[in-house]
Design a protein around this motif. Structure first.
Motif, PDB file in Angstrom:
ATOM      1  N   GLU A   1       0.824  -1.215   0.000  1.00  0.00           N
ATOM      2  CA  GLU A   1       0.000   0.000   0.000  1.00  0.00           C
ATOM      3  C   GLU A   1       0.855   1.260   0.000  1.00  0.00           C
ATOM      4  OE1 GLU A   1      -2.518  -0.667   3.402  1.00  0.00           O
ATOM      5  OE2 GLU A   1      -3.733  -2.155   2.314  1.00  0.00           O
ATOM      6  N   SER A   2       1.955   1.247   0.731  1.00  0.00           N
ATOM      7  CA  SER A   2       2.867   2.394   0.738  1.00  0.00           C
ATOM      8  C   SER A   2       3.497   2.605  -0.634  1.00  0.00           C
ATOM      9  CB  SER A   2       3.961   2.208   1.796  1.00  0.00           C
ATOM     10  OG  SER A   2       3.412   2.182   3.080  1.00  0.00           O
ATOM     11  N   ALA A   3       3.879   1.514  -1.271  1.00  0.00           N
ATOM     12  CA  ALA A   3       4.460   1.606  -2.613  1.00  0.00           C
ATOM     13  C   ALA A   3       3.436   2.160  -3.604  1.00  0.00           C
ATOM     14  CB  ALA A   3       4.968   0.237  -3.071  1.00  0.00           C
ATOM     15  N   VAL A   4       2.191   1.722  -3.499  1.00  0.00           N
ATOM     16  CA  VAL A   4       1.136   2.229  -4.382  1.00  0.00           C
ATOM     17  C   VAL A   4       0.946   3.729  -4.164  1.00  0.00           C
ATOM     18  CG1 VAL A   4      -1.351   2.153  -4.865  1.00  0.00           C
ATOM     19  CG2 VAL A   4      -0.044   0.023  -4.707  1.00  0.00           C
ATOM     20  N   GLN A   5       0.953   4.178  -2.921  1.00  0.00           N
ATOM     21  CA  GLN A   5       0.797   5.615  -2.646  1.00  0.00           C
ATOM     22  C   GLN A   5       1.950   6.411  -3.254  1.00  0.00           C
ATOM     23  OE1 GLN A   5      -1.818   7.279  -1.475  1.00  0.00           O
ATOM     24  NE2 GLN A   5      -2.843   5.300  -1.398  1.00  0.00           N
ATOM     25  N   ARG A   6       3.172   5.920  -3.136  1.00  0.00           N
ATOM     26  CA  ARG A   6       4.316   6.606  -3.751  1.00  0.00           C
ATOM     27  C   ARG A   6       4.171   6.629  -5.267  1.00  0.00           C
ATOM     28  NH1 ARG A   6       6.698   3.908   0.494  1.00  0.00           N
ATOM     29  NH2 ARG A   6       7.324   2.112  -0.752  1.00  0.00           N
ATOM     30  N   SER A   7       3.699   5.523  -5.827  1.00  0.00           N
ATOM     31  CA  SER A   7       3.508   5.478  -7.280  1.00  0.00           C
ATOM     32  C   SER A   7       2.461   6.485  -7.727  1.00  0.00           C
ATOM     33  CB  SER A   7       3.084   4.071  -7.721  1.00  0.00           C
ATOM     34  OG  SER A   7       4.141   3.162  -7.553  1.00  0.00           O
ATOM     35  N   ARG A   8       1.353   6.562  -7.008  1.00  0.00           N
ATOM     36  CA  ARG A   8       0.319   7.540  -7.353  1.00  0.00           C
ATOM     37  C   ARG A   8       0.881   8.957  -7.346  1.00  0.00           C
ATOM     38  NH1 ARG A   8      -3.962   4.566  -3.600  1.00  0.00           N
ATOM     39  NH2 ARG A   8      -4.873   3.148  -5.147  1.00  0.00           N
ATOM     40  N   ALA A   9       1.709   9.261  -6.339  1.00  0.00           N
ATOM     41  CA  ALA A   9       2.307  10.595  -6.257  1.00  0.00           C
ATOM     42  C   ALA A   9       3.256  10.850  -7.428  1.00  0.00           C
ATOM     43  CB  ALA A   9       3.036  10.760  -4.924  1.00  0.00           C
TER      44      ALA A   9
END
Length: 185
Positions: free
Chosen positions: A110-118
């Protein structure tokens, strides 16, 4: 686009909305296939494969950080990826997933997905889908954000299929995540 915005798949959207909507639908379905399991569920395998849901979660966290931090911007992918000797342990994420709790694995992803979205939002704001990435292929070309999104969609599609089979073998869960309401375009 706010870095935490989850884009839905529109019925008749433009290229950006459609690509992001497909990626988010794949992420959502993958999360549903891997959610709510204990350590035994995350470590379950279908013979003869050694693939597990935990390994898939950790692998996709790596791919998210690699694609949208390193390949898109040349940024350090961060912990835990930057401390691994990938030459001596190329399957580290698959091998070590059993050492992590389901909660740790899902948080990592989930943290990786949030960084990717940013990172995706940043690229869209600064150059759109044509934003050329940092990565240079052996032939001298560099993929743009459009290509990277297509590659990530393919990565999720393939691995969500794996997750679907493994999850069905655990508790019979089949199908897709329920569709969400999509605002009119």
């Amino acid at each position: 686009m706010d870095k935490n915005t989850v884009v839905e798949l529109p019925a008749a959207g433009g290229e950006v909305e459609t690509l992001l909507g497909v990626l988010e639908r794949n992420r959502r379905t993958f999360a549903w296939k891997c959610g709510g399991l204990d350590a035994a569920g995350m470590s379950a395998r279908l013979s003869p494969s050694t693939m597990t849901l935990g390994g898939l979660v950790k692998h996709l966290a790596l791919v998210e950080d690699d694609m949208f931090s390193h390949r898109l911007y040349g940024r350090d992918p961060g912990e835990p990826w930057n401390r691994i000797d990938w030459d001596s342990d190329p399957d580290w994420e698959w091998r070590t997933a059993a050492d992590d709790s389901p909660e740790e694995l899902m948080q990592l992803w989930e943290s990786a997905v949030q960084r990717s979205r940013a990172s995706i939002a940043e690229a869209l704001d600064n150059g759109g889908l044509g934003t050329v990435g940092y990565l240079v292929w052996p032939d001298g070309q560099s993929p743009n954000l459009r290509r990277m999104l297509a590659d990530m969609i393919e990565e999720y599609a393939r691995h969500t299929g794996h997750a679907d089979l493994i999850r069905e073998s655990i508790d019979g869960l089949v199908g897709e995540d329920a569709p969400r309401e999509v605002p009119a375009s």
